[in-house]
Design an enzyme around this catalytic site. Structure first.
Site, short mmCIF file in Angstrom:
data_model
loop_
_atom_site.label_atom_id
_atom_site.label_comp_id
_atom_site.label_asym_id
_atom_site.label_seq_id
_atom_site.Cartn_x
_atom_site.Cartn_y
_atom_site.Cartn_z
N ASN A 83 8.45 50.23 46.88
CA ASN A 83 8.53 51.25 47.92
C ASN A 83 9.32 52.44 47.40
OD1 ASN A 83 8.11 52.08 50.75
ND2 ASN A 83 10.33 52.14 50.77
N ASP A 98 21.55 67.17 61.02
CA ASP A 98 20.25 66.58 60.73
C ASP A 98 19.08 67.36 61.33
OD1 ASP A 98 18.51 64.56 59.70
OD2 ASP A 98 20.15 63.15 59.94
N TYR A 103 15.71 58.82 51.70
CA TYR A 103 16.88 58.55 52.54
C TYR A 103 18.01 59.43 52.04
CZ TYR A 103 14.02 54.29 52.36
OH TYR A 103 12.97 53.41 52.33
N ARG A 104 18.77 59.98 52.94
CA ARG A 104 19.88 60.83 52.47
C ARG A 104 20.96 59.94 51.85
NH1 ARG A 104 21.49 61.50 58.45
NH2 ARG A 104 23.49 60.43 58.57
N TRP A 117 19.93 54.18 54.73
CA TRP A 117 18.57 53.76 55.10
C TRP A 117 18.59 53.17 56.49
CZ3 TRP A 117 17.67 50.99 49.85
CH2 TRP A 117 18.52 49.92 49.70
#
Length: 485
Positions: free
Chosen positions: A171, A284, A175-176, A189
């Protein structure tokens, strides 16, 4: 026919040729300044991608807003409307499997046998030009701090590679990652993401999970990392399907993972379930600061990179910014997959202002009572759509991409008491600032299709007021008489 881009550098050259790149030679700081420049360009609209060539304290160039318009994404993915990407997956699925949806899903992992799209393995590549082991440090990267209230510097466009502990299907997820010091970072995550699922499986065995964070790769691979592909499909295969050619991979040096040979930078390491730290706040894509929450620590064990890498980054904040355009491509490319499960779906839209998990509008060809609610329930059970807060279902004569048309349908075809569905205690996006609890809230569905007698609508259906063909033809013919050419 243009060959697919093999690297981020090739894409940058193409942007420049297309007049879609602005080089900034002035010295800039990765601390707040670069992020504000990128946001201003995005909010202004139709501005070029930007390459910062002189970043304080770093010899790396920083690329921002690389995918910040539909025009750039069409160039990046060599596609006009992006529906063809999803159609290729559907065609492959149908080609390999005779009948039965369940069998089709079970066979998805076996699609990797299709040679042309499958990854190709190399011993070395541009990303192996510089290899750092013990001396590897996050401080060598021009990682941005985006808002004054952010907890620190965050990698925002890193593609985190993990393997399913049992099937070994790979995968890639975006993700930050919050930098703590030269060797440690915090991996944000969210619980619903596939990387987190892999992590949980190993956490149960009290094992660390190996991970690699890839910064900068060919556009199709970057897109694949963001895309919510069907369960059981290797993301590198999806990248190959997107670009119609397999992606070249090399082995990491300190972890047992494969990464794109043509990547810019690869950060190797592991995530430890026994080392939790407070991550955030972070400004965000909802337009709010996500509050601090505990997330596991990523420990850096090595770096592979090009000699002169480009650091790819993105900024988020109140929509509409770059992520909205990438989301629009996901929406378009996944329409064929939605239609494979729900053939009555005509079109689908997730408006950028709704930060993609907030609202979706679906048009259907309605043939039986209650069908709109059936589609809502089906889509709420499909992968990442499970996190979508509100669904509006309209008839096929309504343009889901035209907010005025959708509002007209909602106000003329929906009755508040009869046509609103509210479901409590459902999974929500971790970032949703409105949900009563983190990850748990409610869903709303609005059935804005024309109701029928079987659905309890006992009135005569009012006829749409539309112009007759004769008058239309007359005015078409005489238009130049009224206003000239």
């Amino acid at each position: 026919m243009h060959m697919p881009f093999e690297s981020l550098g090739e894409y940058v050259d193409a942007l420049e040729r297309a007049g879609e790149l602005k080089r900034v030679k002035a010295k800039v700081s990765a601390d707040l300044e670069i992020a504000e420049v990128m946001r201003r360009l995005m909010y202004k609209g139709d501005q070029p991608a930007v390459l910062f060539e002189n970043v304080e304290g770093s010899d790396m160039q920083v690329l921002g807003n690389a995918f910040g318009t539909m025009k750039r994404l069409q160039l990046a993915l060599e596609s006009e409307d992006f529906v063809d990407i999803g159609q290729r997956i559907v065609d492959l699925t149908r080609m390999k499997m005779p009948s039965g949806m369940l069998n089709k899903l079970k066979m998805l992992p076996k699609l990797s046998e299709i040679g042309e799209y499958g990854p190709k393995y190399e011993d070395k590549g541009p990303v192996t030009e510089v290899i750092e082991g013990d001396k590897a440090s996050f401080n060598s990267l021009p990682v941005l701090k985006s808002f004054a209230g952010d907890a620190g510097r965050f990698i925002t466009f890193g593609m985190t590679v993990t393997k399913h502990p049992e099937t070994e299907i790979r995968n890639l997820g975006v993700y930050r990652v919050q930098i703590v010091d030269d060797k440690h970072a915090i991996m944000h995550w969210q619980t619903h993401k596939r990387g987190a699922q892999h992590y949980r499986m190993l956490k149960e065995q009290n094992k660390k999970i190996q991970a690699a964070i890839v910064i900068g790769a060919d556009p199709a691979t970057v897109f694949s990392a963001v895309a919510p592909v069907p369960e059981g499909m290797d993301k590198y295969l999806f990248s190959g399907i997107t670009r119609k050619k397999g992606v070249k991979l090399v082995k990491c040096r300190t972890v047992d993972l494969e990464v794109p040979a043509n990547a810019e930078i690869v950060l190797e390491g592991y995530v430890d379930p026994n080392d939790m730290r407070m991550e955030g706040p972070f400004g965000d894509h909802t337009g709010y600061y996500t509050p601090a929450e505990p997330f596991p620590t990523f420990t850096l064990t090595g770096i592979m990179r090009r000699r002169n890498p480009i650091y790819l980054t993105t900024v988020v904040g109140k929509p509409v910014l770059e992520d909205a355009y990438i989301g629009k491509v996901i929406e378009r490319s996944f329409l064929p997959l939605i239609q494979m499960f729900h053939p009555e779906v005509v079109d689908f839209s997730m408006p950028g202002a709704g930060w993609f998990q907030g609202l979706a509008v679906i048009s259907i060809k309605k043939t039986y009572p209650g069908q709109a609610k059936k589609v809502m329930m089906g889509l709420w059970g499909m992968g990442q759509l499970a996190l979508t807060k509100m669904f509006v279902v309209v008839d096929s004569d309504v343009d889901v991409h035209d907010a005025n048309d959708v509002i007209w349908a909602v106000t003329t075809r929906a009755d508040a008491a009869r046509d609103t569905v509210i479901i409590s205690n459902t999974p929500t996006d971790t970032l949703d600032p409105a949900s009563p609890l983190v990850n748990l809230g409610s869903k709303m569905g609005i059935d804005a299709t024309q109701k029928t007698r079987e659905e309890g609508y006992m009135r005569e259906i009012q006829q749409l007021a539309v112009v007759d063909d004769e008058t239309k033809a007359l005015v078409d013919r005489r238009w130049h008489e009224y206003f000239g050419s």
